[in-house]
Design a protein around this motif. Structure first.
Motif, PDB file in Angstrom:
ATOM      1  N   UNK A 156      44.872  30.639  42.427  1.00 13.83           N
ATOM      2  CA  UNK A 156      44.274  31.116  41.189  1.00 13.83           C
ATOM      3  C   UNK A 156      44.302  32.639  41.129  1.00 13.83           C
ATOM      4  N   UNK A 157      44.142  33.183  39.929  1.00 14.74           N
ATOM      5  CA  UNK A 157      44.123  34.634  39.762  1.00 14.74           C
ATOM      6  C   UNK A 157      43.010  35.248  40.604  1.00 14.74           C
ATOM      7  N   UNK A 158      43.299  36.427  41.165  1.00 16.40           N
ATOM      8  CA  UNK A 158      42.312  37.183  41.957  1.00 16.40           C
ATOM      9  C   UNK A 158      41.808  36.402  43.171  1.00 16.40           C
ATOM     10  N   UNK A 159      42.722  35.664  43.785  1.00 13.54           N
ATOM     11  CA  UNK A 159      42.372  34.921  44.995  1.00 13.54           C
ATOM     12  C   UNK A 159      43.354  35.248  46.113  1.00 13.54           C
ATOM     13  N   UNK A 160      42.896  35.089  47.339  1.00  9.18           N
ATOM     14  CA  UNK A 160      43.740  35.203  48.531  1.00  9.18           C
ATOM     15  C   UNK A 160      43.237  34.198  49.547  1.00  9.18           C
ATOM     16  N   UNK A 161      44.056  33.223  49.856  1.00  6.63           N
ATOM     17  CA  UNK A 161      43.677  32.196  50.819  1.00  6.63           C
ATOM     18  C   UNK A 161      44.204  32.549  52.203  1.00  6.63           C
ATOM     19  N   UNK A 385      48.248  44.876  52.575  1.00  5.25           N
ATOM     20  CA  UNK A 385      47.635  45.466  51.385  1.00  5.25           C
ATOM     21  C   UNK A 385      48.563  45.351  50.179  1.00  5.25           C
ATOM     22  N   UNK A 386      49.856  45.587  50.389  1.00  3.55           N
ATOM     23  CA  UNK A 386      50.816  45.467  49.292  1.00  3.55           C
ATOM     24  C   UNK A 386      50.934  44.021  48.813  1.00  3.55           C
ATOM     25  N   UNK A 416      42.059  39.571  56.928  1.00  2.00           N
ATOM     26  CA  UNK A 416      41.955  38.828  55.667  1.00  2.00           C
ATOM     27  C   UNK A 416      40.671  39.195  54.932  1.00  2.00           C
ATOM     28  N   UNK A 417      39.584  39.355  55.688  1.00  2.00           N
ATOM     29  CA  UNK A 417      38.318  39.748  55.080  1.00  2.00           C
ATOM     30  C   UNK A 417      38.437  41.141  54.460  1.00  2.00           C
ATOM     31  N   UNK A 418      39.118  42.048  55.160  1.00  2.00           N
ATOM     32  CA  UNK A 418      39.380  43.393  54.617  1.00  2.00           C
ATOM     33  C   UNK A 418      40.113  43.308  53.289  1.00  2.00           C
ATOM     34  N   UNK A 419      41.197  42.523  53.256  1.00  2.00           N
ATOM     35  CA  UNK A 419      42.011  42.445  52.040  1.00  2.00           C
ATOM     36  C   UNK A 419      41.201  41.890  50.881  1.00  2.00           C
ATOM     37  N   UNK A 420      40.406  40.871  51.150  1.00  2.00           N
ATOM     38  CA  UNK A 420      39.579  40.309  50.085  1.00  2.00           C
ATOM     39  C   UNK A 420      38.569  41.341  49.573  1.00  2.00           C
TER      40      UNK A 420
END
Length: 465
Positions: A156-161, A385-386, A416-420
């Motif tokens: 979904x939009x604005x998500x990172x699994x 990050x990119x 992953x927590x950083x990226x979120x």
């Protein structure tokens, strides 16, 4: 099928390219694998000449001038036979350069890209990526929206699994459980809890997948499990009644390379049908998980003289056929013989993500490198990050970034927590609700860890210690 020769003049010098394969290879940004194969441009000027010649070609050329012969390769037949002419119609008049401009235009949004995806071939995607800057790859990929479902909703939009990867060098149950607990407490695991088994046979697959099933059931985690074994082992495990969620397989972009993996399209179809027969999904039925990586066809001498990035894009045609829940490129895992340093790994990761998303795949990336590559964790921070900015579907979560079984460096639970946090991204909504229910995440819109060890996991930690 037709064969063409190409030329381009730079100043007083004329560059000649013997065929479309040669042009595509020479237009590719520099990487060690193409030099190893003797395919790369001999200079930056030749590379630019090739890119300019490529930009002038009509997209339709890739339907008539095949890089790998139709009669010799089932992936070529798949690409041509399943090409959607109706979806291609709105862009069939474009050149490769026009296609780039079209992709970047404000009129082209997620809906337009999704409608066009069945008409775009892997070679078209690879070609346009070769004339794109990094920002072009990021901007276009970010516009692509690919949503898949099994026990939760991915993409979904604005998500990172994240894939929670609790590998252990001896498949020790306590060691695996400790890594799973560690990952869950940092919010990892919504894409899949996926294990590469150290001992790869059917009884071990059944043992591990059963253990993962017990953990998911006990804590009612809205996620899926996978043991990353050969597809034939998974089929055998299903036949013996194992609680298999996802079927995994490494894939490549030519028939010969896939034969090196011991697979073909018919076998993958059999595996998908076996997994679907279990009906274990609760919100969807995307049951396949594929891994890819630039250089796999070359390493098997099965690349047919095609550059490694184009071969990689052709693997996405295989993945697309089987409607996977997850696909990811293990971008730096294959080593410096194919991607020499951090700069090449970063570019390749963004290319892979762009091409797969453009073709309609739920693309993630194993942001990784091997210890003999000219790369370090700072390079991985940049790529992570990119990719997060580009709308990457998922990344890996490993204790301390260091996979002690596969012996390579990737992204950690903390990464992953950083990226979120920095990019304002969320886990899958069902998984996020579970994290809050289990007191792992705090209430509110921000991705914040709750204070202290959540009560539901205190007993589990006591058992492990």
């Amino acid at each position: 099928m037709k064969r063409h020769q190409f030329t381009h003049i730079v100043g007083t010098k004329t560059y000649q390219f013997r065929d479309l394969k040669d042009l595509m290879a020479k237009a590719t940004p520099a990487r060690s694998g193409d030099y190893l194969a003797g395919l790369a441009a001999g200079s930056a000027e030749e590379r630019v000449a090739a890119q300019m010649a490529l930009a002038a070609l009509p997209l339709s050329i890739f339907l008539n001038d095949l890089l790998v012969p139709y009669e010799k390769d089932e992936i070529s037949r798949l690409i041509i036979d399943e090409h959607d002419a109706v979806a291609f119609a709105p862009i069939k008049h474009l050149t490769v350069g026009d296609f780039r401009n079209w992709l970047l235009s404000d009129e082209v949004d997620a809906g337009v890209l999704a409608a066009a995806a069945p008409g775009i071939t892997p070679e078209m995607a690879a070609a346009v990526s070769k004339i794109m800057r990094v920002q072009d790859l990021i901007l276009t990929a970010r516009k692509c929206r690919v949503v898949t479902r099994f026990r939760n909703t991915i993409g979904l939009a604005n998500s990172l699994s994240t894939r929670l990867q609790p590998n252990h060098p001896t498949d020790d149950a306590s060691g695996i459980a400790a890594s799973i607990l560690d990952g869950l407490l940092y919010g990892s695991g919504d894409a899949v809890i996926g294990i590469n088994p150290a001992t790869d046979n059917v009884p071990q697959v059944i043992k591990i997948v059963s253990m993962l099933n017990e953990v998911i059931d006990q804590y009612q985690i809205p996620t899926q499990s996978c043991v990353l074994t050969h597809v034939t082992n998974t089929i055998a495990a299903i036949e013996r009644g194992a609680p298999v969620d996802l079927v995994f397989q490494s894939i490549a972009g030519t028939e010969a390379a896939n034969l090196g993996f011991g697979i073909n399209l018919n076998l993958l179809d059999e595996a998908r049908n076996a997994a679907l027969s279990l009906k274990r999904g609760t919100v969807g039925n995307n049951v396949m998980y594929f891994e890819t990586g630039q250089g796999s066809a070359l390493s098997a001498n099965a690349h047919h003289g095609v550059d490694q990035q184009t071969c990689e894009a052709r693997a996405y045609a295989v993945a697309r056929k089987f409607k996977p829940l997850l696909v990811n490129s293990v971008v730096g895992f294959i080593g410096p013989e194919y991607l020499y340093d951090g700069k090449q790994i970063i570019r390749a990761g963004l290319e892979d993500h762009f091409c797969a998303k453009l073709l309609g795949l739920p693309m993630g990336c194993d942001v990784c490198y091997t210890n003999h590559a000219e790369a370090d964790q700072n390079d991985m921070d940049i790529l992570l990050t990119l990719l997060g900015t580009a709308g990457c579907t998922f990344v890996m979560g490993i204790p301390g970034s260091d996979d002690i079984m596969l012996n390579y460096q990737t992204t950690s639970f903390h990464d992953a927590l950083y990226a979120r946090r920095v990019l304002g991204l969320k886990p899958a909504p069902e998984f996020e609700a579970w994290l809050k229910q289990m007191q792992i995440f705090g209430d509110g819109d921000e991705v914040r860890l709750a204070a202290g060890l959540p009560a539901p996991f205190q007993q589990a930690l006591r058992r492990l210690s």
